[in-house]
Design an enzyme around this catalytic site. Structure first.
Site, PDB file in Angstrom:
ATOM      1  N   GLY A   1     -85.216  26.630  -1.809  1.00 55.82           N
ATOM      2  CA  GLY A   1     -84.608  26.882  -0.509  1.00 55.82           C
ATOM      3  C   GLY A   1     -83.919  25.706   0.137  1.00 55.82           C
ATOM      4  O   GLY A   1     -83.243  25.882   1.160  1.00 55.82           O
ATOM      5  N   CYS A  47     -55.431  38.036  -8.609  1.00 57.58           N
ATOM      6  CA  CYS A  47     -54.565  38.905  -7.808  1.00 57.58           C
ATOM      7  C   CYS A  47     -55.352  39.545  -6.670  1.00 57.58           C
ATOM      8  O   CYS A  47     -55.328  40.758  -6.488  1.00 57.58           O
ATOM      9  CB  CYS A  47     -53.954  39.972  -8.703  1.00 57.58           C
ATOM     10  SG  CYS A  47     -55.200  40.818  -9.682  1.00 57.58           S
ATOM     11  N   TYR A  56     -75.302  27.559  -8.721  1.00 56.33           N
ATOM     12  CA  TYR A  56     -74.745  28.826  -8.239  1.00 56.33           C
ATOM     13  C   TYR A  56     -73.212  28.731  -8.183  1.00 56.33           C
ATOM     14  O   TYR A  56     -72.591  29.084  -7.171  1.00 56.33           O
ATOM     15  CB  TYR A  56     -75.308  29.196  -6.865  1.00 56.33           C
ATOM     16  CG  TYR A  56     -76.815  29.245  -6.817  1.00 56.33           C
ATOM     17  CD1 TYR A  56     -77.511  30.301  -7.386  1.00 56.33           C
ATOM     18  CD2 TYR A  56     -77.540  28.225  -6.221  1.00 56.33           C
ATOM     19  CE1 TYR A  56     -78.900  30.351  -7.351  1.00 56.33           C
ATOM     20  CE2 TYR A  56     -78.927  28.263  -6.185  1.00 56.33           C
ATOM     21  CZ  TYR A  56     -79.594  29.319  -6.745  1.00 56.33           C
ATOM     22  OH  TYR A  56     -80.969  29.371  -6.713  1.00 56.33           O
ATOM     23  N   GLY A 116     -83.827  25.252  -6.885  1.00 56.17           N
ATOM     24  CA  GLY A 116     -82.614  25.477  -7.651  1.00 56.17           C
ATOM     25  C   GLY A 116     -81.457  24.631  -7.137  1.00 56.17           C
ATOM     26  O   GLY A 116     -81.139  23.571  -7.687  1.00 56.17           O
ATOM     27  N   ARG A 117     -80.866  25.097  -6.054  1.00 55.02           N
ATOM     28  CA  ARG A 117     -79.630  24.487  -5.556  1.00 55.02           C
ATOM     29  C   ARG A 117     -79.739  22.976  -5.347  1.00 55.02           C
ATOM     30  O   ARG A 117     -78.878  22.210  -5.769  1.00 55.02           O
ATOM     31  CB  ARG A 117     -79.249  25.142  -4.214  1.00 55.02           C
ATOM     32  CG  ARG A 117     -77.851  24.762  -3.707  1.00 55.02           C
ATOM     33  CD  ARG A 117     -77.549  25.456  -2.379  1.00 55.02           C
ATOM     34  NE  ARG A 117     -77.779  26.865  -2.456  1.00 55.02           N
ATOM     35  CZ  ARG A 117     -76.856  27.771  -2.774  1.00 55.02           C
ATOM     36  NH1 ARG A 117     -75.629  27.398  -3.026  1.00 55.02           N
ATOM     37  NH2 ARG A 117     -77.163  29.055  -2.822  1.00 55.02           N
ATOM     38  N   GLU A 142     -90.237  25.530  -6.526  1.00 49.73           N
ATOM     39  CA  GLU A 142     -89.333  26.004  -7.589  1.00 49.73           C
ATOM     40  C   GLU A 142     -87.917  25.921  -7.025  1.00 49.73           C
ATOM     41  O   GLU A 142     -87.390  26.873  -6.477  1.00 49.73           O
ATOM     42  CB  GLU A 142     -89.719  27.427  -8.046  1.00 49.73           C
ATOM     43  CG  GLU A 142     -89.934  28.420  -6.927  1.00 49.73           C
ATOM     44  CD  GLU A 142     -90.363  29.789  -7.412  1.00 49.73           C
ATOM     45  OE1 GLU A 142     -91.139  29.876  -8.370  1.00 49.73           O
ATOM     46  OE2 GLU A 142     -89.921  30.780  -6.795  1.00 49.73           O
TER      47      GLU A 142
END
Ligand SMILES: Cc1ncc(COP(=O)(O)O)c(C=O)c1O
Length: 408
Positions: free
Chosen positions: A232, A348, A377, A272-273, A270
């Site tokens: 988080g 497009c 991400y 991530g980012r 845990e």
């Protein structure tokens, strides 16, 4: 210019060939330093796991492996990928909607802890464990009311969501668990929000988790000592100079463990980012510059099909301009000076925007745009095959000089 940036710029110089460039560059040396620093700053009863969903590239996982205690996976695909490459690494498995085949694989492949999302999932797990003559070790993932803890732009809990269990279902779940010894409860799992930028608010959130877990342990007389506080911690894409204050957080966290009597718990992150975002860069070469209804558009090679992060998070992504002198054409080079520009890709769709209203001193067709904080991400959440443009190069800068960089 900081030395990490010099290494990246040099790798880009080597990658530039005749075709306009489009690439991801990952600085593994910077990643290694970052992960080692995070791990060293946590108190002894804490463990750092990496949430593989943020970026599951093998060189990233291999770089992290010596500096973390294990990997968090959220699908059978991630589980197989990690177990295949790291036969002995501790793995934990979370996420809603796990298939029977995924639960069975978790039992078979020795997942250390499953994070159970519902009583329905537990019933299936017990049935699978019995038929495989195994025991399953779990944490219960709980969605908590946040009381007065402020939320972020990406919250998975504190309100009605598909994640975790409503605390009102806990008594029923514990009664059921008491009758199913094939499932061993070790504690609780919480991941209520991502994109946290404020160290004090994150500490307040963890204090909320700690009090709740302790209260349940006492109230229900549970023999549990394990708490997973999720990930988080965010990246400030809008104001890159004002990032999450990790030193203040880790100091405050050590104090919190004492003040909340959490020394006898195993506390697991845990993340991530915050682990991998900063090691990655997305680079695109400018193909065209145009004006429309008074706005300047800078069109780069690539787009949100490679780098969906700005669109997914609704921000204008910061970027640097790396001027390039090569101009092979017999006509003037288009440029825009001291203006605000919108940076778009080749798709497009008007949604293919990476940066908007961004001030630039000068940008020319053929210059390179370098987007930092593209290691989490980013490629992994993008719709790569939309329009069937070629994929970008993936360049991993190892601890050696850029000339030894491995390309994929
Ligand atoms: C259960 C769980 N744990 C950990 C993470 C990692 O979160 P972050 O990347 O914000 O650290 C996520 C992300 O969605 C998650 O769902």
């Amino acid at each position: 210019m900081n030395p990490e940036f010099t290494r990246v710029a040099e790798a880009i110089r080597l990658a530039c060939k005749d075709e306009p460039l489009c690439a991801y560059i990952y600085d593994l040396q910077a990643l290694e330093r970052h992960a080692a620093g995070l791990d060293a700053s946590l108190p002894d009863n804490c463990e750092l796991f990496y949430a593989v969903k943020a970026n599951s590239d093998l060189p990233i996982l291999q770089t992290l492996a010596p500096h973390i205690q294990g990997f968090e996976v959220a699908s059978g695909g991630e589980l197989a990928w990690v177990r295949n490459h790291f036969p002995n690494a501790p793995i934990i498995f979370g996420g809603p909607g796990k298939l029977d085949t995924e639960l069975a694989a978790a039992l078979e492949l020795g997942v250390e802890l499953l994070h159970a999302e519902s009583l329905g999932e537990l019933r299936r797990l017990a049935w699978l464990a019995r038929s495989a003559d195994r025991q399953a070790d779990i944490l219960l993932r709980i969605n908590l009311a946040l009381d007065d803890v402020p939320t972020t732009t990406l919250t998975m809990g504190g309100r009605a969501t598909q994640f975790g269990m409503d605390p009102s279902q806990l008594p029923e779940c514990l009664t059921w668990l008491a009758q199913h010894p094939e499932i061993r409860l070790h504690g609780f799992h919480f991941h209520l929000m991502s994109h946290q930028l404020d160290a004090n608010v994150h500490l307040a959130l963890l204090a909320r988790y700690f009090r709740q877990a302790r209260q349940w342990r006492e109230q229900f007389g549970l023999a549990v000592n394990h708490i997973n506080v999720g990930g988080g911690i965010g990246i400030n894409y809008r104001e890159p100079d004002r990032q999450f204050d990790w030193p203040a957080f880790s100091t405050g966290f050590a104090t919190l463990i004492k003040s909340e009597n959490m020394a006898d718990w195993r506390i697991r992150f845990e993340m991530g980012r915050y682990m991998t975002a900063a090691c990655g860069y997305y680079v695109m070469q400018v193909l065209d510059i145009k004006q429309c209804f008074g706005h300047h558009f800078v069109v780069g090679r690539g787009g949100t099909h490679h780098f969906r992060t700005p669109y997914a998070q609704g921000h204008s992504h910061p970027f640097f301009i790396l001027p390039q002198e090569r101009w092979p054409y017999p006509f003037p080079r288009p440029e825009v000076k001291q203006a605000r520009v919108t940076v778009v890709g080749q798709l497009c769709t008007p949604k293919d925007i990476l940066a908007s209203d961004a001030p630039v001193e000068r940008v020319r067709v053929g210059d390179l745009l370098l987007f930092p904080y593209a290691g989490a991400y980013a490629w992994h959440i993008s719709h790569h095959d939309f329009l069937r443009h070629p994929h970008p190069q993936h360049i991993y800068l190892s601890a050696q000089e850029p000339a030894h960089a491995a390309s994929q």
